[in-house]
Scaffold this active site. Structure first.
Site, PDB file in Angstrom:
ATOM      1  N   ASP A 133      -1.555   2.291  10.137  1.00 43.40           N
ATOM      2  CA  ASP A 133      -2.533   1.502  10.887  1.00 43.40           C
ATOM      3  C   ASP A 133      -2.084   0.041  10.999  1.00 43.40           C
ATOM      4  OD1 ASP A 133      -2.923   1.306   8.141  1.00 43.40           O
ATOM      5  OD2 ASP A 133      -5.105   1.212   8.252  1.00 43.40           O
TER       6      ASP A 133
ATOM      7  N   ASP B 145       0.436  -7.959   3.492  1.00 50.58           N
ATOM      8  CA  ASP B 145      -0.905  -7.811   4.041  1.00 50.58           C
ATOM      9  C   ASP B 145      -1.811  -8.759   3.263  1.00 50.58           C
ATOM     10  OD1 ASP B 145      -3.455  -7.070   4.751  1.00 50.58           O
ATOM     11  OD2 ASP B 145      -3.244  -4.960   4.180  1.00 50.58           O
TER      12      ASP B 145
ATOM     13  N   GLU C  90       0.839  -1.207   0.000  1.00 51.64           N
ATOM     14  CA  GLU C  90       0.000   0.000   0.000  1.00 51.64           C
ATOM     15  C   GLU C  90       0.876   1.261   0.000  1.00 51.64           C
ATOM     16  OE1 GLU C  90      -4.387   1.280   1.706  1.00 51.64           O
ATOM     17  OE2 GLU C  90      -3.234  -0.204   2.837  1.00 51.64           O
TER      18      GLU C  90
ATOM     19  N   TYR D  40       0.028  -7.448  -1.566  1.00 57.74           N
ATOM     20  CA  TYR D  40      -1.033  -6.691  -0.913  1.00 57.74           C
ATOM     21  C   TYR D  40      -2.354  -7.250  -1.436  1.00 57.74           C
ATOM     22  CZ  TYR D  40      -4.071  -2.734   0.304  1.00 57.74           C
ATOM     23  OH  TYR D  40      -5.090  -1.948   0.786  1.00 57.74           O
TER      24      TYR D  40
ATOM     25  N   ASN E 294      -4.778  -9.606   4.254  1.00 54.87           N
ATOM     26  CA  ASN E 294      -6.160  -9.164   4.455  1.00 54.87           C
ATOM     27  C   ASN E 294      -7.086 -10.275   4.943  1.00 54.87           C
ATOM     28  OD1 ASN E 294      -7.179  -6.473   4.357  1.00 54.87           O
ATOM     29  ND2 ASN E 294      -6.417  -6.289   2.259  1.00 54.87           N
TER      30      ASN E 294
END
Length: 258
Positions: free
Chosen positions: A249, A153, A42, A114, A155
């Site tokens: 985050d 990530d 990201e 990602y 997710n």
């Protein structure tokens, strides 16, 4: 570039905008981490949009930005020269979003990813599951030549231990039954969640919502991973979550190889 041919210290971090995190101490973290390789997700930028990259002196960088400006994107910074590098997974539908960078080293392929979010009300779930199938096939194709390290990530929080509030999140993106089953399929195909080989404790998270002081209260999710082919697991010395590192985050996750 370093004369090392075998990276031993690797860091992965979803920075949620490289230009933003550079204003929050990223350069200091990058230098202090002293990692052979730093994989970012990201990134939300082109290389030329990050004017001062003095913090990456001694590293070669490979960027895979999304076609859509300011969205998604991945990058790898390495001080160990790879044998080869590629961007994407070879499927146009997926590769518009800059989600994968792959490097080949003597002992393994390194892939940073990602993974697409299934989005609110799971409106992108079908695409997400197709991505998972295609990404798994891509990894297994790489594995035909040598073991694979995967970071990024992904997710998805795999099990109830991997998020603070599993019961209230069961049908939410990142913890739907379908996404968790899809992650099971990836692991069952021959990959190991390295962190859980070393740490079986609860309350270990890598992402926290910006809302309601979630990070201060450690109301989080573990969705950032280092996965490895089973053949490579014997070389993994540690797999850790650097949850004290701020700026995004997400927090970084680190892998040490012996």
């Amino acid at each position: 570039m370093s004369r090392k041919s075998h990276p031993s210290s690797l860091v992965s971090w979803n920075v949620n905008g490289l230009r933003a995190v550079l204003k929050k101490g990223f350069a200091d973290f990058f230098r202090e981490s002293d990692a052979d390789i730093v994989c970012l997700q990201e990134v939300k930028a082109l290389s030329e949009q990050v004017e001062d990259q003095s913090w990456a002196e001694g590293y070669e960088s490979f960027w895979n930005p999304a076609v859509k400006k300011g969205y998604s994107g991945t990058a790898i910074f390495t001080r160990v020269k790879p044998l080869a590098t590629s961007l994407g997974i070879g499927i146009d539908e997926h590769d518009q979003e800059g989600r994968v960078v792959t490097m080949e080293f003597p002992d393994y392929h390194l892939v940073t990813v990602y993974t697409p979010n299934a989005q609110a009300a799971l409106k992108r779930l079908e695409y997400r599951l197709q991505w998972d199938r295609d990404f798994c096939a891509y990894l297994k194709h790489l594995e035909k030549t040598k073991p694979v390290l995967v970071c990024g990530d992904l997710n998805v929080a795999h099990k109830e231990i991997d998020l603070a509030n599993p019961k209230t999140n069961r049908k939410n993106p990142g913890f739907s039954d379908e996404e968790r089953a899809s992650f099971d399929t990836l692991l069952d195909s021959g990959f190991v969640d390295t962190f859980r080989q070393f740490n079986q404790e609860p309350h270990q998270y890598s992402w926290w919502s910006y809302r309601s002081g979630a990070r201060a209260r450690n109301i989080g999710w573990r969705i950032d991973y280092w996965l490895t082919s089973e053949d490579l697991m014997s070389q993994v010395k540690s797999s850790t979550i650097l949850d004290e590192v701020l700026g995004s985050d997400h927090c970084p996750v680190r892998l040490e190889l012996g």
